[in-house]
Write an enzyme that holds these catalytic residues in place. Structure first.
Site, mmCIF file in Angstrom:
data_model
loop_
_atom_site.group_PDB
_atom_site.id
_atom_site.type_symbol
_atom_site.label_atom_id
_atom_site.label_comp_id
_atom_site.label_asym_id
_atom_site.label_seq_id
_atom_site.Cartn_x
_atom_site.Cartn_y
_atom_site.Cartn_z
ATOM 1 N N CYS A 240 -4.676 2.250 -3.724
ATOM 2 C CA CYS A 240 -3.450 2.797 -3.113
ATOM 3 C C CYS A 240 -2.288 1.831 -3.286
ATOM 4 O O CYS A 240 -1.448 1.677 -2.376
ATOM 5 C CB CYS A 240 -3.648 3.124 -1.635
ATOM 6 S SG CYS A 240 -4.865 4.389 -1.343
ATOM 7 N N LYS B 198 -10.497 -0.520 10.288
ATOM 8 C CA LYS B 198 -10.636 -1.756 9.501
ATOM 9 C C LYS B 198 -10.978 -2.934 10.409
ATOM 10 O O LYS B 198 -11.174 -4.043 9.953
ATOM 11 C CB LYS B 198 -9.340 -2.026 8.738
ATOM 12 C CG LYS B 198 -9.049 -0.936 7.699
ATOM 13 C CD LYS B 198 -7.826 -1.230 6.923
ATOM 14 C CE LYS B 198 -7.329 -0.040 6.147
ATOM 15 N NZ LYS B 198 -8.069 0.224 4.925
ATOM 16 N N ASP C 227 2.925 -4.371 8.133
ATOM 17 C CA ASP C 227 1.716 -3.570 7.968
ATOM 18 C C ASP C 227 0.543 -4.535 8.129
ATOM 19 O O ASP C 227 0.230 -5.307 7.223
ATOM 20 C CB ASP C 227 1.748 -2.926 6.580
ATOM 21 C CG ASP C 227 0.436 -2.255 6.221
ATOM 22 O OD1 ASP C 227 -0.538 -2.364 7.000
ATOM 23 O OD2 ASP C 227 0.371 -1.640 5.152
ATOM 24 N N HIS D 81 0.868 -1.187 0.000
ATOM 25 C CA HIS D 81 0.000 0.000 0.000
ATOM 26 C C HIS D 81 0.907 1.240 0.000
ATOM 27 O O HIS D 81 2.019 1.215 0.548
ATOM 28 C CB HIS D 81 -0.839 -0.058 1.284
ATOM 29 C CG HIS D 81 -1.950 0.936 1.380
ATOM 30 N ND1 HIS D 81 -1.738 2.259 1.697
ATOM 31 C CD2 HIS D 81 -3.286 0.785 1.236
ATOM 32 C CE1 HIS D 81 -2.916 2.875 1.735
ATOM 33 N NE2 HIS D 81 -3.863 2.017 1.465
ATOM 34 N N GLN E 116 -4.685 -5.287 7.062
ATOM 35 C CA GLN E 116 -5.656 -6.264 6.548
ATOM 36 C C GLN E 116 -5.557 -7.601 7.270
ATOM 37 O O GLN E 116 -6.422 -8.461 7.087
ATOM 38 C CB GLN E 116 -5.441 -6.477 5.036
ATOM 39 C CG GLN E 116 -5.583 -5.221 4.210
ATOM 40 C CD GLN E 116 -7.000 -4.634 4.257
ATOM 41 O OE1 GLN E 116 -7.967 -5.300 4.642
ATOM 42 N NE2 GLN E 116 -7.133 -3.383 3.874
HETATM 43 C C1 LIG Z 1 -2.520 -2.789 3.655
HETATM 44 C C2 LIG Z 1 -2.839 -1.395 4.106
HETATM 45 N N1 LIG Z 1 -1.867 -0.633 4.643
HETATM 46 C C3 LIG Z 1 -2.095 0.610 5.065
HETATM 47 C C4 LIG Z 1 -3.335 1.179 4.951
HETATM 48 C C5 LIG Z 1 -3.543 2.571 5.454
HETATM 49 O O1 LIG Z 1 -4.386 2.568 6.536
HETATM 50 P P1 LIG Z 1 -4.966 3.949 7.127
HETATM 51 O O2 LIG Z 1 -5.473 4.720 5.958
HETATM 52 O O3 LIG Z 1 -6.054 3.506 8.036
HETATM 53 O O4 LIG Z 1 -3.849 4.613 7.837
HETATM 54 C C6 LIG Z 1 -4.372 0.458 4.379
HETATM 55 C C7 LIG Z 1 -5.704 1.068 4.169
HETATM 56 O O5 LIG Z 1 -6.314 0.917 3.149
HETATM 57 C C8 LIG Z 1 -4.119 -0.871 3.964
HETATM 58 O O6 LIG Z 1 -5.088 -1.631 3.430
#
Ligand SMILES: Cc1ncc(COP(=O)(O)O)c(C=O)c1O
Length: 396
Positions: free
Chosen positions: A354, A217, A191, A118, A194
């Site tokens: 993203c 999430k 990270d 991401h 998910q």
């Molecule tokens: C794999 C992953 N990393 C990071 C993020 C970023 O999360 P946040 O926007 O809640 O900070 C997301 C959100 O879509 C994500 O799916």
């Protein structure tokens, strides 16, 4: 069709989500809908219990401080950590930025990422001035750990991988990633955005050094997330933002700072966010992440089988993806697919998610993505399939 009955009855929590009545919400990977228990906890925190934390000497503030710290303990325990090692952030994005900015580099200048990350796990490292290397994927869309092993050098400070891909749903072999990172003296940041909503996670068993996730999430509120870090690493990190709540003593000549986690939490925190996150974790604990994982695996299998039976539908990611199925309908832009699905009361995400480098790798501008949650059931998949047939009818 026996499968729908089985999957419908597996968790039986749909009625607890007021926002999804008459709606097939298949966008939980973007943000999860909230069960009534979380909504109630937030309302109560703002109405009956509200006060600031860590400052007031009056009873209501002490009670709120205690609740806030219980939330921290539970947010850390959820991933196998201690209360003292969990920093509240605005989300996973801020958690990763924190590490990218505050981690001493020990003379190393590179980070090793993967091709499915991401943007939140790419851009912070670039902005912090690291040179970035990206590990390729296996043919079925997993991070290629053999390649990672070959690419890792003594100049890499951090290996930072998604525990579960937000596009492909592929699950990382996190233990092996930790062993690889440590073999060259690098640290592993996961990270977990998910992963945490859909898998049991144990940072100690994995052996990672940092773990980031977002509450929204995880059936909790927006605006709050978590960074877990190994105690000795957090201890060695200087603050990255300054203000109230993170100081020991301030003079115009010099300021000294509190120990972690307070050192990294400048300003009044998202108090009610923490309470909402705590309610979400309690709600999850009552169901059990093992049960949610099994439920989502069954849904993914049913969805992949149903979609692959439709001519002209391309599926991305591995068969055993966790809760996420990305797809395209031949000759139809993912945005058009999602728009027609919306007319059928089916909400999917469409776009680059993203993850533009991953789209480049897949050779597509965008995909449509169906993502599941504890409340999902076979009726959602049936509506998705019917919607895709409608897409095909419209586009001939
Ligand atoms: C794999 C992953 N990393 C990071 C993020 C970023 O999360 P946040 O926007 O809640 O900070 C997301 C959100 O879509 C994500 O799916």
């Amino acid at each position: 069709m026996n499968a729908p009955t089985l999957i419908n009855s597996a968790l039986n929590v749909r009625g607890q989500f007021p926002a999804i009545a008459d709606w097939h919400y298949l966008d939980s990977a973007a943000t999860a809908q909230k069960p009534q228990a979380v909504i109630d906890a937030i309302v109560q925190a703002y109405s009956r219990d509200y006060a600031t934390v860590h400052r007031g000497v009056y009873e209501r503030s002490s009670a709120m401080t205690a609740s806030f710290e219980v939330a921290r303990a539970r947010a850390s325990a959820l991933i196998g950590g201690l209360q003292s090692d969990l920093i509240f952030t605005r989300g996973a994005t801020e958690a990763i930025n924190l590490v990218a900015r505050a981690l001493p580099r020990e003379g190393r200048s590179r980070v090793l990422l993967s091709s499915l990350e991401h943007h939140s796990n790419i851009v912070p490292w670039q902005l912090a001035g690291y040179a970035v290397d990206a590990v390729p994927l296996t043919a079925d869309g997993r991070i290629d750990l053999d390649a990672a092993e070959a690419m890792l050098t003594d100049d890499h400070r951090v290996v930072a991988f998604a525990h579960v891909s937000n596009v492909l749903g592929s699950v990382l072999d996190a233990k092996r990633a930790a062993a690889i990172a440590h073999s060259k003296g690098a640290l592993l940041l996961l990270d977990g955005c998910q992963a945490v909503p859909r898998l049991p996670v144990d940072v100690a068993a994995i052996g990672c050094d940092f773990y980031a996730y977002s509450a929204h999430k995880l059936y909790g509120p927006t605006g709050i997330g978590c960074l877990w870090g190994r105690a000795e690493l957090l201890e060695a990190m200087p603050p990255w933002q300054g203000g109230g709540a993170m100081i020991d003593r301030v003079t115009f000549a010099e300021t000294t700072f509190l120990d972690p986690p307070a050192r990294f939490e400048a300003g009044t925190p998202h108090i009610v966010g923490a309470i909402g996150l705590d309610a979400a974790i309690q709600w999850l604990d009552a169901i059990g992440l093992d049960a949610i994982h099994a439920h989502e695996c069954a849904l993914v299998a049913e969805c992949r089988t149903a979609l692959s039976a439709i001519p002209g539908v391309t599926l991305y990611g591995p068969e055993d993806s966790a809760g996420i199925v990305s797809f395209n309908v031949d000759g139809v832009h993912a945005h058009d697919t999602a728009t027609i699905l919306d007319d059928c009361s089916v909400a999917v995400r469409a776009g680059h998610h993203c993850a533009q480098p991953l789209m480049d790798l897949l050779g597509v501008a965008a995909t449509a993505r169906a993502s599941f949650a504890a409340h999902s059931d076979s009726s959602d998949i049936a509506a998705l399939v019917e919607g895709i047939h409608q897409v095909k009818r419209i586009f001939g």
